[in-house]
Design a protein around this motif. Structure first.
Motif, PDB file in Angstrom:
ATOM      1  N   HIS A   1       0.793  -1.232   0.000  1.00  0.00           N
ATOM      2  CA  HIS A   1       0.000   0.000   0.000  1.00  0.00           C
ATOM      3  C   HIS A   1       0.827   1.284   0.000  1.00  0.00           C
ATOM      4  CE1 HIS A   1       1.035  -0.377   4.191  1.00  0.00           C
ATOM      5  NE2 HIS A   1       0.181  -1.344   4.396  1.00  0.00           N
ATOM      6  N   LYS A   2       2.153   1.143   0.074  1.00  0.00           N
ATOM      7  CA  LYS A   2       3.057   2.304  -0.015  1.00  0.00           C
ATOM      8  C   LYS A   2       2.820   3.318   1.106  1.00  0.00           C
ATOM      9  CE  LYS A   2       4.267   0.393  -3.884  1.00  0.00           C
ATOM     10  NZ  LYS A   2       5.403  -0.558  -3.896  1.00  0.00           N
ATOM     11  N   ILE A   3       2.359   2.850   2.252  1.00  0.00           N
ATOM     12  CA  ILE A   3       2.167   3.722   3.413  1.00  0.00           C
ATOM     13  C   ILE A   3       3.284   3.448   4.413  1.00  0.00           C
ATOM     14  CG2 ILE A   3       0.633   4.371   5.309  1.00  0.00           C
ATOM     15  CD1 ILE A   3      -1.709   3.416   3.561  1.00  0.00           C
ATOM     16  N   SER A   4       4.098   4.452   4.674  1.00  0.00           N
ATOM     17  CA  SER A   4       5.262   4.292   5.548  1.00  0.00           C
ATOM     18  C   SER A   4       4.961   4.791   6.958  1.00  0.00           C
ATOM     19  CB  SER A   4       6.452   5.070   4.986  1.00  0.00           C
ATOM     20  OG  SER A   4       6.179   6.456   5.014  1.00  0.00           O
ATOM     21  N   ALA A   5       5.858   4.468   7.881  1.00  0.00           N
ATOM     22  CA  ALA A   5       5.724   4.922   9.269  1.00  0.00           C
ATOM     23  C   ALA A   5       5.721   6.440   9.349  1.00  0.00           C
ATOM     24  CB  ALA A   5       6.850   4.330  10.115  1.00  0.00           C
ATOM     25  N   GLU A   6       6.509   7.081   8.487  1.00  0.00           N
ATOM     26  CA  GLU A   6       6.573   8.545   8.491  1.00  0.00           C
ATOM     27  C   GLU A   6       5.229   9.163   8.083  1.00  0.00           C
ATOM     28  OE1 GLU A   6      10.414   6.768   8.390  1.00  0.00           O
ATOM     29  OE2 GLU A   6       8.770   6.555   6.929  1.00  0.00           O
ATOM     30  N   MET A   7       4.523   8.505   7.188  1.00  0.00           N
ATOM     31  CA  MET A   7       3.258   9.046   6.692  1.00  0.00           C
ATOM     32  C   MET A   7       2.161   9.035   7.752  1.00  0.00           C
ATOM     33  SD  MET A   7       3.299   7.294   2.907  1.00  0.00           S
ATOM     34  CE  MET A   7       1.633   7.785   2.468  1.00  0.00           C
ATOM     35  N   ILE A   8       2.232   8.103   8.697  1.00  0.00           N
ATOM     36  CA  ILE A   8       1.153   7.991   9.688  1.00  0.00           C
ATOM     37  C   ILE A   8       1.566   8.485  11.077  1.00  0.00           C
ATOM     38  CG2 ILE A   8      -0.124   6.172   8.500  1.00  0.00           C
ATOM     39  CD1 ILE A   8       2.190   5.267  11.367  1.00  0.00           C
ATOM     40  N   ALA A   9       2.788   8.958  11.208  1.00  0.00           N
ATOM     41  CA  ALA A   9       3.319   9.331  12.531  1.00  0.00           C
ATOM     42  C   ALA A   9       2.443  10.355  13.246  1.00  0.00           C
ATOM     43  CB  ALA A   9       4.748   9.852  12.389  1.00  0.00           C
ATOM     44  N   ASN A  10       1.962  11.359  12.538  1.00  0.00           N
ATOM     45  CA  ASN A  10       1.172  12.426  13.158  1.00  0.00           C
ATOM     46  C   ASN A  10      -0.316  12.360  12.815  1.00  0.00           C
ATOM     47  OD1 ASN A  10       3.475  13.715  14.384  1.00  0.00           O
ATOM     48  ND2 ASN A  10       4.041  14.441  12.334  1.00  0.00           N
ATOM     49  N   LYS A  11      -0.752  11.202  12.360  1.00  0.00           N
ATOM     50  CA  LYS A  11      -2.155  11.035  11.991  1.00  0.00           C
ATOM     51  C   LYS A  11      -2.987  10.624  13.214  1.00  0.00           C
ATOM     52  CE  LYS A  11      -1.370  12.130   7.781  1.00  0.00           C
ATOM     53  NZ  LYS A  11      -1.869  13.427   7.273  1.00  0.00           N
ATOM     54  N   PRO A  12      -4.296  10.798  13.145  1.00  0.00           N
ATOM     55  CA  PRO A  12      -5.150  10.442  14.298  1.00  0.00           C
ATOM     56  C   PRO A  12      -5.162   8.942  14.554  1.00  0.00           C
ATOM     57  CG  PRO A  12      -6.483  10.992  12.378  1.00  0.00           C
ATOM     58  CD  PRO A  12      -5.072  11.363  12.032  1.00  0.00           C
ATOM     59  N   LYS A  13      -5.452   8.579  15.784  1.00  0.00           N
ATOM     60  CA  LYS A  13      -5.606   7.175  16.155  1.00  0.00           C
ATOM     61  C   LYS A  13      -7.004   6.709  15.757  1.00  0.00           C
ATOM     62  CE  LYS A  13      -2.379   7.679  20.025  1.00  0.00           C
ATOM     63  NZ  LYS A  13      -1.994   9.059  19.667  1.00  0.00           N
ATOM     64  N   ILE A  14      -7.166   5.401  15.656  1.00  0.00           N
ATOM     65  CA  ILE A  14      -8.424   4.856  15.158  1.00  0.00           C
ATOM     66  C   ILE A  14      -9.603   5.244  16.037  1.00  0.00           C
ATOM     67  CG2 ILE A  14      -8.221   2.628  16.347  1.00  0.00           C
ATOM     68  CD1 ILE A  14      -9.590   3.228  12.762  1.00  0.00           C
ATOM     69  N   LYS A  15      -9.407   5.350  17.337  1.00  0.00           N
ATOM     70  CA  LYS A  15     -10.512   5.697  18.228  1.00  0.00           C
ATOM     71  C   LYS A  15     -11.013   7.117  17.979  1.00  0.00           C
ATOM     72  CE  LYS A  15      -7.392   6.990  22.025  1.00  0.00           C
ATOM     73  NZ  LYS A  15      -6.962   6.630  23.401  1.00  0.00           N
ATOM     74  N   GLU A  16     -10.191   7.948  17.353  1.00  0.00           N
ATOM     75  CA  GLU A  16     -10.584   9.325  17.056  1.00  0.00           C
ATOM     76  C   GLU A  16     -11.404   9.436  15.773  1.00  0.00           C
ATOM     77  OE1 GLU A  16      -7.168  12.022  17.278  1.00  0.00           O
ATOM     78  OE2 GLU A  16      -6.132  10.476  18.428  1.00  0.00           O
ATOM     79  N   VAL A  17     -11.222   8.513  14.844  1.00  0.00           N
ATOM     80  CA  VAL A  17     -11.870   8.636  13.531  1.00  0.00           C
ATOM     81  C   VAL A  17     -12.951   7.593  13.280  1.00  0.00           C
ATOM     82  CG1 VAL A  17      -9.806   9.683  12.539  1.00  0.00           C
ATOM     83  CG2 VAL A  17     -10.103   7.208  12.375  1.00  0.00           C
TER      84      VAL A  17
END
Length: 247
Positions: A59-75
């Motif tokens: 899926h080409k999604i790296s750790a850097e891409m999700i580092a500052n993204k919301p957690k699942i409980k938030e969305v």
């Protein structure tokens, strides 16, 4: 009539292929009718755990891409509000539903997603039977659907909306479609493993006997067992002294 229904197409990208243990890293959903898209929502998700390299390559999604993204409980509550109440469409949708339900349970988020009606476009494609391969990308090519970008959640959702519309053409109502999908579907070729792409009648009986004991989906097990029954009836049922030695 089916053309008057509102559906919701859902796709998740995850850290792995175990829907009960792995985590969502991207989720996308779109409500639609046969005439138009109504609402779209997507987000990357911080899974709070490492993403295996094998998953990143898909899926080409790296750790850097999700580092500052919301957690699942938030969305997840907003997505569940959007999803529940509609028939859920997806390619291999059972995986996505189980994945979402597990995340909801883990985070103590109320949901009735396991009780929602769903339609799997993978099974619809098997029933359709005219595409040599039933992957979403090959179905896109088969129906001459414009690509929506790289393999990511929303791009897959948008392609699958169009795939669903093509596959649903023979059915007047959703009840007609549900009735067609009620029974196991006999597949033409093995979709996975060492004999991937081979017609069932070409696969050694030893492999079929091994495969029928695996935890495959209902269509694949039905197809394997139908081929075994055909060989038994036809007198071509043979076993070597050690039938599983070469598996």
């Amino acid at each position: 009539m089916m053309h008057q229904e509102v559906f919701v197409c859902v796709d998740c990208e995850s850290t792995g292929l175990d829907p009960k243990k792995d985590r969502i890293i991207e989720i996308a959903a779109a409500t639609f009718t046969f005439d138009k898209l109504l609402q779209q929502h997507e987000t990357l998700v911080n899974p709070e755990c490492p993403i295996p390299q094998t998953s990143q390559e898909i899926h080409k999604i790296s750790a850097e891409m999700i580092a500052n993204k919301p957690k699942i409980k938030e969305v997840l509550p907003a997505f569940l509000k959007m999803i529940e109440g509609h028939i859920i469409i997806g390619h291999g949708i059972g995986f996505d539903i189980t994945l979402i339900a597990a995340e909801a349970e883990r985070n103590q988020i109320p949901t009735k997603i396991l009780q929602c009606l769903s339609i799997d476009t993978l099974r619809m494609a098997r029933l359709y039977g005219e595409s040599p391969v039933n992957s979403l990308d090959r179905l896109r090519h088969h129906f001459n659907i414009e690509p929506q970008g790289v393999h990511r959640a929303m791009s897959d959702v948008l392609v699958n909306v169009d795939v669903f519309k093509h596959l649903a053409k023979p059915y007047k109502t959703t009840n007609d479609l549900f009735n067609a999908l009620q029974k196991p579907i006999k597949m033409r070729a093995m979709p996975l493993g060492k004999h991937k792409g081979r017609r069932f009648e070409e696969i050694p009986i030893e492999y079929l006997l091994w495969a029928e004991k695996k935890d495959f989906d209902q269509d694949l097990l039905f197809s394997i067992r139908s081929e075994i029954k055909n060989r038994r009836r036809g007198g071509g049922f043979e076993q070597a002294g050690n039938p599983f030695g070469s598996l």
